[in-house]
Enzyme design. Structure first.
Site, PDB file in Angstrom:
ATOM      1  N   ARG A  76       6.373   2.038   1.808  1.00 11.16           N
ATOM      2  CA  ARG A  76       7.528   1.829   2.696  1.00 11.16           C
ATOM      3  C   ARG A  76       7.949   0.369   2.754  1.00 11.16           C
ATOM      4  NH1 ARG A  76       7.594   0.015   7.645  1.00 11.16           N
ATOM      5  NH2 ARG A  76       5.324   0.269   7.852  1.00 11.16           N
ATOM      6  N   LYS A 123      -5.292  -3.616  -5.763  1.00 13.20           N
ATOM      7  CA  LYS A 123      -6.621  -4.036  -5.343  1.00 13.20           C
ATOM      8  C   LYS A 123      -7.014  -3.223  -4.100  1.00 13.20           C
ATOM      9  CE  LYS A 123      -5.594  -7.637  -2.058  1.00 13.20           C
ATOM     10  NZ  LYS A 123      -6.175  -8.727  -1.324  1.00 13.20           N
ATOM     11  N   ASP A 136      -1.816  -7.945  -8.952  1.00 14.05           N
ATOM     12  CA  ASP A 136      -2.073  -8.927  -7.904  1.00 14.05           C
ATOM     13  C   ASP A 136      -0.705  -9.499  -7.548  1.00 14.05           C
ATOM     14  OD1 ASP A 136      -2.579 -11.147  -6.328  1.00 14.05           O
ATOM     15  OD2 ASP A 136      -4.352 -11.761  -7.438  1.00 14.05           O
ATOM     16  N   HIS A 137      -0.203  -9.151  -6.368  1.00 10.45           N
ATOM     17  CA  HIS A 137       1.189  -9.498  -6.051  1.00 10.45           C
ATOM     18  C   HIS A 137       1.427 -11.014  -6.051  1.00 10.45           C
ATOM     19  CE1 HIS A 137      -0.433 -10.007  -1.923  1.00 10.45           C
ATOM     20  NE2 HIS A 137       0.586 -10.838  -1.753  1.00 10.45           N
ATOM     21  N   LYS A 181       4.971 -13.995  -7.660  1.00  4.99           N
ATOM     22  CA  LYS A 181       5.756 -15.007  -6.950  1.00  4.99           C
ATOM     23  C   LYS A 181       6.297 -16.039  -7.940  1.00  4.99           C
ATOM     24  CE  LYS A 181       3.027 -14.733  -2.671  1.00  4.99           C
ATOM     25  NZ  LYS A 181       4.085 -14.422  -1.704  1.00  4.99           N
ATOM     26  N   HIS A 222      -6.565 -13.512  -5.457  1.00  7.22           N
ATOM     27  CA  HIS A 222      -5.460 -14.467  -5.340  1.00  7.22           C
ATOM     28  C   HIS A 222      -5.878 -15.892  -5.705  1.00  7.22           C
ATOM     29  CE1 HIS A 222      -3.571 -11.144  -3.551  1.00  7.22           C
ATOM     30  NE2 HIS A 222      -3.725 -11.427  -2.274  1.00  7.22           N
TER      31      HIS A 222
END
Length: 497
Positions: A29, A155, A184-185, A189, A247
């Site tokens: 969402r 993850k 891995d967001h 970026k 991260h």
């Protein structure tokens, strides 16, 4: 003879169906559906694109379409609405995958999705195995000739090195490594990718990017928020597993790795793995000197008193889970031998901040009298990943006036002030890459294992240690042990005001 500049080819997804397991969940969402919307709005999705949600929650196609498109503009609704389906069922029920296969075949016929499937596991980690086995049991792991079948996994990828290897065995029992996209967001970026641009698109930094010029490096991932509603999850993770293992170590690898031969996915990922392999592990005896943990307690102001970690919903009142972790790492290679790397992350710190700071060696000789130096700090290059995304170069400059006084100054580059282009959300970029098949910003199996190799000894040492966990007040910069960790050689943390 002058040549007209070549136009950059805009990247667009091929015909495909995106299948989201965990379609009724929070990540879908908040992140995945908005990412699909933005890709459609920017013309990155073809008309032959379809979206299928899979979850246990009973829902019709129309209800899922409404949840996916409820707040979307007419243009996105027009493009996506005819290709949205929903399959309700248990993840361990073969009938779920039978219905999913029938739905995908129908979309190939009526939507023209060409047999291309991207399966996104937006589920708790406990559902990974039944979903992967279910896809394999229905033959959905095998792509038809000229088509693709890919798997995106969120993850946590395992809980330690042993469980990561177990999960790899399950994944590779159904999918080849080239089909697997571990996400891995952070790597999606723009400002993380700008680390690569800064290093490898500019010749001026390469000569100083090594042990001869760099005194030490700090990587900080600081959050002002507590665990919120994620107390139950966080109890089984902690700062080391939740942030450092993925991260922080990914950002560190990008900042320190050798220049790749090319920007192809394997070239980039090979160099990251080499860097991670070169990180020297602390022995059991010196873990206490190489790593520090902490847990936030009640703090703040009278007007805004923040609860301690043990008071949060879902947290054990006697919890020993760390909400703060700091480490000193050493890299045993030619470029970085002898340079300490300090990494830290924590919740309930005074500022939200993610940055990489390279502090350079001080001049070997300063001919300027000490009384003419006004708080002169060492030169530094700071890569701000969030917020106020950009780069700062800190150096000494003469203060205007009749006297010769030198003070620290800085030159700043700001993304917001320099570029008019809109920066895509991380999931938007990564979804597009997975649809295209570009694995550059995804994590390879051996990368995952190297990251666990680094943090496992520290986690194991902490789990065997029965002494009280160090604490720090909410809205402070962490436990005093962290200051001692970096202060042993006269260094100190960069704490933003």
């Amino acid at each position: 003879m002058d040549h007209a500049p070549q136009l950059i080819q805009e990247r667009s997804a091929p015909p495909a169906t995106l299948v989201i397991f965990g379609a009724s969940g929070d990540l879908t969402r908040r992140k995945l559906l908005p990412a699909v919307e933005n890709l459609a709005r920017h013309g990155r999705l073809p008309d032959q694109f379809a979206l299928v949600g899979v979850a246990r929650t009973p829902m019709s196609d129309d209800q899922f379409a409404e949840s996916a498109l409820g707040g979307r503009s007419l243009a996105e609704k027009r493009q996506l609405s005819g290709g949205i389906r929903y399959v309700a069922g248990g993840y361990d029920d073969p009938e779920t995958y039978k219905r999913l296969a029938e739905t995908l075949d129908e979309l190939d016929a009526v939507r023209g999705t060409s047999g291309n499937r991207l399966f996104y596991l937006s589920t708790p980690a406990g559902a990974f195995e039944p979903v992967i086995n279910g896809l394999a049991g229905a033959g959905l792991n095998q792509a038809r000739e000229g088509s693709f079948s890919r798997l995106v996994i969120e993850k946590p990828y395992g809980r330690d090195l042993a469980t990561a290897r177990e999960l790899d065995g399950i994944v590779h029992g159904a999918f080849e490594e080239h089909q697997v996209f571990r996400i891995d967001h952070y790597l999606g970026k723009d400002t993380v990718q700008n680390v690569l641009a800064l290093r490898f698109a500019n010749s001026i930094f390469q000569p100083i990017w090594d042990r001869s010029w760099v005194d030490h490096v700090q990587i900080t991932v600081a959050e002002t928020l507590g665990v919120g509603t994620r107390g139950g999850f966080y109890e089984n993770a902690g700062a080391m597993r939740d942030i450092v293992q993925n991260h922080v170590l990914q950002v560190l690898a990008l900042a320190l790795m050798e220049p790749p031969a090319s920007f192809e996915a394997e070239g980039l990922r090979n160099e990251k793995v080499k860097l991670l392999q070169a990180i020297r592990l602390p022995t059991d005896r010196d873990v206490s000197e190489a790593a520090v943990r902490g847990q936030y307690t009640r703090g703040g102001t009278r007007e805004e008193l923040m609860a301690g970690y043990r008071e949060e919903v879902g947290v054990d009142p006697l919890s020993r889970t760390e909400t703060y972790a700091a480490m000193r790492l050493n890299v045993d290679n030619w470029r970085w031998a002898g340079v300490p790397f300090y990494v830290r992350t924590g919740k309930r710190l005074p500022a939200r901040l993610t940055e990489v700071a390279l502090q350079f060696q001080r001049p070997p000789h300063l001919p300027i009298p000490t009384d003419q130096l006004t708080g002169l700090e060492a030169d530094a290059l700071i890569l701000r990943i969030q917020p106020n995304e950009g780069i700062s170069l800190r150096f000494g400059a003469k203060v205007p006036g009749h006297s010769f006084r030198v003070r620290t100054a800085s030159m700043d580059f700001s993304y917001d002030q320099t570029f008019v282009e809109e920066s895509p959300e991380a999931y938007e970029r990564l979804l597009l890459d997975a649809l295209i098949g570009d694995a550059s910003l995804f994590i390879r199996s051996d990368e995952v294992q190297q990251c666990w190799r680094i943090v496992d000894p520290i986690i194991e040492n902490w789990e065997k240690d029965n002494s009280p966990i160090p604490t720090y007040e909410a809205a402070s910069w962490g436990p005093t042990d962290a200051d001692r960790l970096i202060g042993r050689n006269g260094r100190k943390w960069r704490n933003a005001s």
